[in-house]
Scaffold this motif. Structure first.
Motif, PDB file in Angstrom:
ATOM      1  N   UNK A  14       6.547 -61.466 -21.894  1.00 29.35           N
ATOM      2  CA  UNK A  14       5.661 -60.318 -21.734  1.00 29.35           C
ATOM      3  C   UNK A  14       5.146 -60.248 -20.291  1.00 29.35           C
ATOM      4  N   UNK A  15       5.030 -59.056 -19.722  1.00 30.06           N
ATOM      5  CA  UNK A  15       4.570 -58.922 -18.325  1.00 30.06           C
ATOM      6  C   UNK A  15       3.173 -59.474 -18.073  1.00 30.06           C
ATOM      7  N   UNK A  16       2.333 -59.550 -19.127  1.00 29.91           N
ATOM      8  CA  UNK A  16       0.958 -60.017 -18.935  1.00 29.91           C
ATOM      9  C   UNK A  16       0.774 -61.485 -19.323  1.00 29.91           C
ATOM     10  N   UNK A  17       1.884 -62.223 -19.410  1.00 31.28           N
ATOM     11  CA  UNK A  17       1.811 -63.625 -19.824  1.00 31.28           C
ATOM     12  C   UNK A  17       1.769 -64.559 -18.614  1.00 31.28           C
ATOM     13  N   UNK A  18       1.415 -65.831 -18.890  1.00 36.33           N
ATOM     14  CA  UNK A  18       1.393 -66.843 -17.834  1.00 36.33           C
ATOM     15  C   UNK A  18       2.792 -67.083 -17.292  1.00 36.33           C
ATOM     16  N   UNK A  19       3.793 -67.008 -18.172  1.00 34.78           N
ATOM     17  CA  UNK A  19       5.180 -67.189 -17.731  1.00 34.78           C
ATOM     18  C   UNK A  19       5.570 -66.095 -16.743  1.00 34.78           C
ATOM     19  N   UNK A  20       5.108 -64.864 -17.002  1.00 36.80           N
ATOM     20  CA  UNK A  20       5.409 -63.748 -16.105  1.00 36.80           C
ATOM     21  C   UNK A  20       4.764 -63.976 -14.741  1.00 36.80           C
ATOM     22  N   UNK A  21       3.545 -64.535 -14.743  1.00 40.45           N
ATOM     23  CA  UNK A  21       2.855 -64.808 -13.484  1.00 40.45           C
ATOM     24  C   UNK A  21       3.647 -65.793 -12.632  1.00 40.45           C
ATOM     25  N   UNK A  22       4.292 -66.764 -13.298  1.00 44.30           N
ATOM     26  CA  UNK A  22       5.109 -67.743 -12.576  1.00 44.30           C
ATOM     27  C   UNK A  22       6.331 -67.067 -11.968  1.00 44.30           C
ATOM     28  N   UNK A  23       6.926 -66.116 -12.694  1.00 45.72           N
ATOM     29  CA  UNK A  23       8.077 -65.368 -12.173  1.00 45.72           C
ATOM     30  C   UNK A  23       7.656 -64.572 -10.945  1.00 45.72           C
ATOM     31  N   UNK A  24       6.526 -63.885 -11.046  1.00 45.71           N
ATOM     32  CA  UNK A  24       6.030 -63.076  -9.937  1.00 45.71           C
ATOM     33  C   UNK A  24       5.767 -63.943  -8.708  1.00 45.71           C
ATOM     34  N   UNK A  25       5.260 -65.147  -8.924  1.00 40.77           N
ATOM     35  CA  UNK A  25       4.979 -66.058  -7.807  1.00 40.77           C
ATOM     36  C   UNK A  25       6.272 -66.422  -7.080  1.00 40.77           C
ATOM     37  N   UNK A  26       7.329 -66.664  -7.832  1.00 38.03           N
ATOM     38  CA  UNK A  26       8.623 -66.998  -7.209  1.00 38.03           C
ATOM     39  C   UNK A  26       9.182 -65.800  -6.445  1.00 38.03           C
ATOM     40  N   UNK A  27       9.042 -64.637  -7.034  1.00 33.12           N
ATOM     41  CA  UNK A  27       9.531 -63.412  -6.395  1.00 33.12           C
ATOM     42  C   UNK A  27       8.748 -63.142  -5.112  1.00 33.12           C
ATOM     43  N   UNK A  28       7.427 -63.286  -5.175  1.00 31.96           N
ATOM     44  CA  UNK A  28       6.594 -63.046  -3.988  1.00 31.96           C
ATOM     45  C   UNK A  28       6.955 -64.017  -2.861  1.00 31.96           C
ATOM     46  N   UNK A  29       7.269 -65.248  -3.219  1.00 26.54           N
ATOM     47  CA  UNK A  29       7.623 -66.244  -2.214  1.00 26.54           C
ATOM     48  C   UNK A  29       8.909 -65.848  -1.499  1.00 26.54           C
ATOM     49  N   UNK A  30       9.867 -65.344  -2.283  1.00 28.51           N
ATOM     50  CA  UNK A  30      11.135 -64.928  -1.679  1.00 28.51           C
ATOM     51  C   UNK A  30      10.924 -63.721  -0.764  1.00 28.51           C
ATOM     52  N   UNK A  31      10.105 -62.760  -1.201  1.00 28.00           N
ATOM     53  CA  UNK A  31       9.835 -61.580  -0.381  1.00 28.00           C
ATOM     54  C   UNK A  31       9.026 -61.956   0.867  1.00 28.00           C
ATOM     55  N   UNK A  32       8.167 -62.924   0.729  1.00 27.48           N
ATOM     56  CA  UNK A  32       7.372 -63.367   1.862  1.00 27.48           C
ATOM     57  C   UNK A  32       8.263 -63.841   2.994  1.00 27.48           C
ATOM     58  N   UNK A  33       9.288 -64.591   2.635  1.00 29.58           N
ATOM     59  CA  UNK A  33      10.225 -65.079   3.639  1.00 29.58           C
ATOM     60  C   UNK A  33      11.043 -63.936   4.238  1.00 29.58           C
ATOM     61  N   UNK A  34      11.488 -63.027   3.386  1.00 28.20           N
ATOM     62  CA  UNK A  34      12.351 -61.933   3.837  1.00 28.20           C
ATOM     63  C   UNK A  34      11.617 -60.965   4.755  1.00 28.20           C
TER      64      UNK A  34
END
Length: 301
Positions: A228-248
């Protein structure tokens, strides 16, 4: 000289005696003689003329045109060519009607689908041009970017498939939607601001493309796993995605990065290209990542 009665002509051509008599009365087949009893007879030339008229009529050629062929006013080749073109037009119309009816059967929108399907190529393109005029008008965008956007035309075939017609109806509705126009206008204004700041807006960098693909893959995995988008697991996915975009993008994870991603995150922008690919029948369809982008937007909000 061999002469034939109306009954004999009917048997030899497969026509009814009434039809043969009508053609005789119309002057299509001239009377060659009379029997002792006063009945009309016809010669070999009359038989040949009757067979030609029957063939032309079977192919849909009207009687006046058939008579012009017999009078040598026009050639059979000319009539055949003209009639073939007319049949082509009729077939295109019928195929379009079939596609419209199939789309209507799916969504029930009769007048809108019919109206959009009947538009000419120029009228279809005018809908997109009006959209671009509103979302790009008065802004200093990268010339290559704007030219590329405006150059891609809607090329709906004369006999579209149901999927192509559905895609065109959806695209036309999308680009006329005030909310979508406002969203793309906001993206365009931000494009102008970033370009003024010296950011290269001519296209995505290789790093940005890799970050985008990574984001979509992560979202797809999350969707497949039922996260679910509002779950803790989703927050972990978003953190990984943000890290990749941060570098790019060379931006720290935080409000500025989130704002950058949100500004260019409307999933309908990508849907636009997926619909165009379907309409134009491109060999390499544009992947439709609408669901993945929507999940990322909800998970990141």
């Amino acid at each position: 000289m061999t002469h034939y009665s109306i009954g004999e002509l009917a048997r030899m051509t497969g026509l009814s005696t009434r039809t043969v008599r009508f053609y005789s009365d119309s002057g299509v087949i001239p009377v060659a003689g009379r029997t002792v009893g006063g009945f009309r007879t016809y010669d070999v030339d009359g038989l040949a003329r009757l067979k030609l008229v029957r063939t032309l009529r079977d192919l849909g050629v009207d009687l006046p045109t058939a008579q012009r062929v017999l009078a040598r006013e026009v050639s059979v080749a000319d009539v055949a060519r003209t009639h073939a073109e007319a049949i082509d037009a009729q077939m295109r119309t019928l195929r379009l009607r079939r596609a419209v009816l199939r789309v209507v059967a799916r969504n029930g929108e009769v007048e809108l689908v019919h109206e959009l399907a009947r538009l000419s190529e120029e009228e279809r393109q005018a809908i997109l041009d009006d959209f671009f005029d509103e979302v790009f008008g008065g802004l200093e965008l990268d010339p290559g970017f704007e030219q590329m956007m405006r150059s891609v035309r809607v090329e709906l075939p004369d006999d579209p498939t149901t999927e192509q017609l559905e895609a065109w109806v959806e695209l036309a509705n999308m680009v006329r939607d005030p909310d979508f126009r406002a969203s793309i206008r906001n993206m365009s204004e931000r494009h102008q601001e970033m370009r003024a700041e010296g950011v290269d807006m001519s296209g995505r960098s290789e790093e940005a493309m890799e970050a985008f693909q990574y984001s979509i893959a992560q979202a797809r995995e999350a969707l497949d796993a039922g996260i679910a988008p509002d779950s803790a697991e989703a927050a972990a996915v978003v953190a990984r995605v943000d890290e990749r975009w941060s570098t790019a993008l060379n931006l720290p994870v935080g409000p500025e990065l989130s704002k950058r991603l949100e500004e260019f995150g409307d999933p309908r922008a990508e849907r636009y290209w997926a619909l165009l690919a379907t309409i134009n029948g491109w060999e390499n369809p544009v992947p439709d990542n609408t669901a993945e982008r929507r999940w990322l937007t909800e998970a990141g909000s």
